[in-house]
Motif scaffolding. Structure first.
Motif, PDB file in Angstrom:
ATOM      1  N   ALA A  28      -5.632  -5.451   3.172  1.00  0.00           N
ATOM      2  CA  ALA A  28      -4.171  -5.129   2.091  1.00  0.00           C
ATOM      3  C   ALA A  28      -4.167  -3.308   2.827  1.00  0.00           C
ATOM      4  O   ALA A  28      -4.918  -2.529   2.765  1.00  0.00           O
ATOM      5  CB  ALA A  28      -4.425  -5.056   0.773  1.00  0.00           C
ATOM      6  N   GLY A  29      -2.455  -3.146   1.908  1.00  0.00           N
ATOM      7  CA  GLY A  29      -2.550  -1.507   2.577  1.00  0.00           C
ATOM      8  C   GLY A  29      -1.296  -1.711   2.945  1.00  0.00           C
ATOM      9  O   GLY A  29      -0.013  -3.015   3.289  1.00  0.00           O
ATOM     10  N   ASP A  30      -0.844  -0.452   4.189  1.00  0.00           N
ATOM     11  CA  ASP A  30       0.387  -0.804   4.531  1.00  0.00           C
ATOM     12  C   ASP A  30      -0.182  -1.276   5.769  1.00  0.00           C
ATOM     13  O   ASP A  30      -0.139  -1.533   6.466  1.00  0.00           O
ATOM     14  CB  ASP A  30       0.838   0.976   5.159  1.00  0.00           C
ATOM     15  CG  ASP A  30       2.000   1.123   6.392  1.00  0.00           C
ATOM     16  OD1 ASP A  30       2.333   0.524   7.088  1.00  0.00           O
ATOM     17  OD2 ASP A  30       2.730   2.080   5.545  1.00  0.00           O
ATOM     18  N   ARG A  31       1.405  -2.235   5.990  1.00  0.00           N
ATOM     19  CA  ARG A  31       1.203  -3.504   6.776  1.00  0.00           C
ATOM     20  C   ARG A  31       1.355  -2.768   8.591  1.00  0.00           C
ATOM     21  O   ARG A  31       0.662  -3.174   9.450  1.00  0.00           O
ATOM     22  CB  ARG A  31       2.484  -4.336   6.922  1.00  0.00           C
ATOM     23  CG  ARG A  31       1.856  -5.734   7.375  1.00  0.00           C
ATOM     24  CD  ARG A  31       3.257  -7.032   7.094  1.00  0.00           C
ATOM     25  NE  ARG A  31       2.360  -8.078   7.537  1.00  0.00           N
ATOM     26  CZ  ARG A  31       2.560  -9.666   7.065  1.00  0.00           C
ATOM     27  NH1 ARG A  31       3.184  -9.742   5.670  1.00  0.00           N
ATOM     28  NH2 ARG A  31       2.458  -9.954   7.434  1.00  0.00           N
ATOM     29  N   ASP A  32       2.537  -1.700   8.935  1.00  0.00           N
ATOM     30  CA  ASP A  32       1.939  -0.983  10.067  1.00  0.00           C
ATOM     31  C   ASP A  32       1.393  -0.504  10.122  1.00  0.00           C
ATOM     32  O   ASP A  32       0.938  -0.510  11.965  1.00  0.00           O
ATOM     33  CB  ASP A  32       4.355  -0.418   9.831  1.00  0.00           C
ATOM     34  CG  ASP A  32       4.551  -1.513   9.587  1.00  0.00           C
ATOM     35  OD1 ASP A  32       5.026  -2.261  10.543  1.00  0.00           O
ATOM     36  OD2 ASP A  32       5.860  -0.314   9.804  1.00  0.00           O
ATOM     37  N   LEU A  49     -10.995   2.233   7.079  1.00  0.00           N
ATOM     38  CA  LEU A  49     -10.809   0.764   6.753  1.00  0.00           C
ATOM     39  C   LEU A  49     -12.016   0.204   5.626  1.00  0.00           C
ATOM     40  O   LEU A  49     -13.433   0.701   6.218  1.00  0.00           O
ATOM     41  CB  LEU A  49     -10.699   0.010   8.437  1.00  0.00           C
ATOM     42  CG  LEU A  49      -9.615  -0.733   8.654  1.00  0.00           C
ATOM     43  CD1 LEU A  49      -8.739   1.121   8.939  1.00  0.00           C
ATOM     44  CD2 LEU A  49      -9.944  -1.560   9.756  1.00  0.00           C
ATOM     45  N   CYS A  50     -11.929   0.611   4.889  1.00  0.00           N
ATOM     46  CA  CYS A  50     -12.732   0.187   3.875  1.00  0.00           C
ATOM     47  C   CYS A  50     -12.984  -1.451   3.879  1.00  0.00           C
ATOM     48  O   CYS A  50     -12.695  -2.861   2.918  1.00  0.00           O
ATOM     49  CB  CYS A  50     -12.431   0.264   2.363  1.00  0.00           C
ATOM     50  SG  CYS A  50     -13.559   0.454   1.137  1.00  0.00           S
ATOM     51  N   LEU A  54      -6.795   1.936   4.415  1.00  0.00           N
ATOM     52  CA  LEU A  54      -6.716   0.310   4.352  1.00  0.00           C
ATOM     53  C   LEU A  54      -7.437  -0.337   3.489  1.00  0.00           C
ATOM     54  O   LEU A  54      -8.374  -0.074   4.184  1.00  0.00           O
ATOM     55  CB  LEU A  54      -6.632  -0.601   5.437  1.00  0.00           C
ATOM     56  CG  LEU A  54      -5.645  -0.188   5.947  1.00  0.00           C
ATOM     57  CD1 LEU A  54      -5.237  -0.843   7.732  1.00  0.00           C
ATOM     58  CD2 LEU A  54      -3.832  -0.447   5.542  1.00  0.00           C
ATOM     59  N   ASP A  55      -7.586  -1.318   2.409  1.00  0.00           N
ATOM     60  CA  ASP A  55      -8.611  -2.333   1.873  1.00  0.00           C
ATOM     61  C   ASP A  55      -8.759  -3.428   2.489  1.00  0.00           C
ATOM     62  O   ASP A  55      -7.931  -4.313   2.546  1.00  0.00           O
ATOM     63  CB  ASP A  55      -7.535  -2.270   0.230  1.00  0.00           C
ATOM     64  CG  ASP A  55      -8.577  -2.705  -0.437  1.00  0.00           C
ATOM     65  OD1 ASP A  55      -9.826  -3.325  -0.417  1.00  0.00           O
ATOM     66  OD2 ASP A  55      -8.425  -3.749  -2.023  1.00  0.00           O
ATOM     67  N   THR A  56      -9.895  -3.215   3.415  1.00  0.00           N
ATOM     68  CA  THR A  56     -10.373  -4.820   4.401  1.00  0.00           C
ATOM     69  C   THR A  56     -11.266  -4.559   3.830  1.00  0.00           C
ATOM     70  O   THR A  56     -12.510  -5.357   4.599  1.00  0.00           O
ATOM     71  CB  THR A  56     -10.449  -4.394   5.422  1.00  0.00           C
ATOM     72  OG1 THR A  56     -11.270  -3.022   5.761  1.00  0.00           O
ATOM     73  CG2 THR A  56      -8.908  -3.556   5.604  1.00  0.00           C
ATOM     74  N   PRO A  57     -11.299  -5.906   2.874  1.00  0.00           N
ATOM     75  CA  PRO A  57     -12.971  -6.322   2.628  1.00  0.00           C
ATOM     76  C   PRO A  57     -13.525  -7.989   3.033  1.00  0.00           C
ATOM     77  O   PRO A  57     -11.753  -8.229   4.077  1.00  0.00           O
ATOM     78  CB  PRO A  57     -13.043  -6.752   0.745  1.00  0.00           C
ATOM     79  CG  PRO A  57     -11.426  -6.908   0.539  1.00  0.00           C
ATOM     80  CD  PRO A  57     -11.234  -5.908   1.605  1.00  0.00           C
TER      81      PRO A  57
END
Length: 291
Positions: A138-142, A92-93, A117-120
Motif C-alpha cells: 500500500a502507498g503510492d503505486r508508482d 518498505l515497512c 510504503l506500507d508492506t506487511p
C-alpha cells in the motif's frame, strides 16, 4: 553491480526477508541491536552496518522488520533515523502496525519528500523464507512499481491494496482469521485427544474434511508434537490482537472471539511461553479443565 538494499531488524521475519533478498542476488546491508543477529546475516552472505543511519546513507531502498509501530517511527524519524539521510531512502515497512499511525507516518514522510510504503506480509517467517507469504502493498503505486525488483524478491505473491495504512488494515483482518483458526485447531485437537482419538490420526482425517484450513498444514504437527520453535511468537500474536481489538474499539465493534483468544494468549505469556511459537496456544487450551 547488485542493487544495495537495507534491512533494519534481523529477527525471525527479518532473517527470512534477508534470505529472500540474498537469494535474488541483491546486496543486503542489515542492522540489528542484537550483534548475534548481525553475525547470522553475515554468515548468509549479507553485510552489516554500525547503525540505522549508516544503512540510510548507503541504500536507496530500506526494509523495516521490527516489532512495533513505536520502533518503526524511531527508525524513520528518531535521532539518526532514516529521514535524516542526505538522500532519504524509500522505506518498505514490513511490520504489522497500527494502521492509523502508519498512514500518518507515510504522510509525514511524503511532506519531507521521502517515500514510505506500507508492506506487511501474511505468512509465518518460514513461509516467507520459502516465498509462500502473501505481500500486501500500500502507498503510492508508482513508487511501489519502482521497487518492483525488491518486492518481487521478498514477496513472489503480492497484491496492491491501496493507500498507506490499508495494507496494515488488511493484515490485521487476516491475522484475526488466522489467530482464530489456530485457536480452533488447538481446541479441536485437544477435544479429539480427550475423547480418546489419536490426535495425529484425527488431524489426517480433518485435513480431508470440510473443516480443512491451511493452518492444519502449518501448525497441526507443531501442536501435536509440542514443537514450539518459533516461526511467529506468542508475544507477537498478543501484540497483533491488541492492535486488532484497539482498531475494533475505535470503530465501535466488539469482537467476542478475539477477546477470548486474547485471554488464551495472555495465559500462555503468564506461563512463560511468550517466546514460543504461536501454535503453543494449545498449551493454554489444555490447561482449561472443567471444574
Amino acid at each position: 553491480m547488485a542493487r544495495k538494499v537495507g534491512l533494519i531488524g534481523l529477527g525471525l521475519m527479518g532473517s527470512a526477508l534477508a534470505q529472500r533478498l540474498i537469494g535474488a542476488g541483491l546486496d543486503v546491508l542489515g542492522f540489528d541491536l542484537d550483534r548475534s543477529k548481525c553475525d547470522e546475516l553475515e554468515k548468509k552472505g549479507g553485510r552489516t552496518a554500525a547503525s540505522v543511519a549508516d544503512v540510510g546513507h548507503s541504500c536507496d531502498v530500506v526494509l523495516i522488520a521490527v516489532l512495533t509501530v513505536d520502533q518503526v517511527e524511531q527508525v524513520v524519524e528518531g535521532e539518526n533515523g532514516l529521514a535524516g539521510a542526505e538522500r532519504p531512502p524509500t522505506v518498505l515497512c514490513t511490520a504489522t502496525c497500527d494502521p492509523e499511525r502508519i498512514a500518518s507516518l507515510a504522510s509525514r514522510c511524503a511532506s519531507r519528500g521521502m517515500v514510505f510504503l506500507d508492506t506487511p506480509v501474511s505468512g509465518s517467517s518460514g513461509q516467507v523464507a520459502k516465498g509462500e507469504g502473501l505481500g500486501l502493498v500500500a502507498g503510492d503505486r508508482d513508487e511501489a512499481a519502482r521497487c518492483a525488483d525488491v518486492i518481487e524478491a521478498i514477496y513472489p505473491r503480492h497484491v496492491y491494496v491501496g493507500p498507506a495504512g490499508d495494507a496494515s488494515r488488511a493484515k490485521l483482518a487476516i491475522n484475526l482469521a488466522l489467530g482464530l483458526n489456530r485457536a480452533a485447531l488447538a481446541e479441536s485437537l485437544v477435544f479429539a485427544e480427550r475423547i480418546g482419538l489419536d490426535p495425529a490420526a484425527f488431524l489426517a482425517i480433518a485435513k480431508q474434511s470440510a473443516a480443512y484450513s491451511q493452518i492444519m498444514d502449518v501448525k497441526g504437527a507443531k501442536m501435536i508434537e509440542g514443537d514450539f520453535a518459533p516461526q511467529g511468537r506468542i508475544v507477537q500474536s498478543r501484540k497483533d490482537f491488541g492492535l486488532i481489538l484497539s482498531e475494533a474499539g475505535r470503530v465501535g465493534q466488539r469482537l467476542p472471539m478475539a477477546e477470548i483468544l486474547m485471554g488464551l494468549l495472555e495465559g500462555c505469556i503468564e506461563n512463560g511461553e511468550g517466546d514460543w511459537d504461536n501454535s503453543a496456544v494449545i498449551q493454554e487450551v489444555r490447561r482449561r479443565h472443567a471444574r
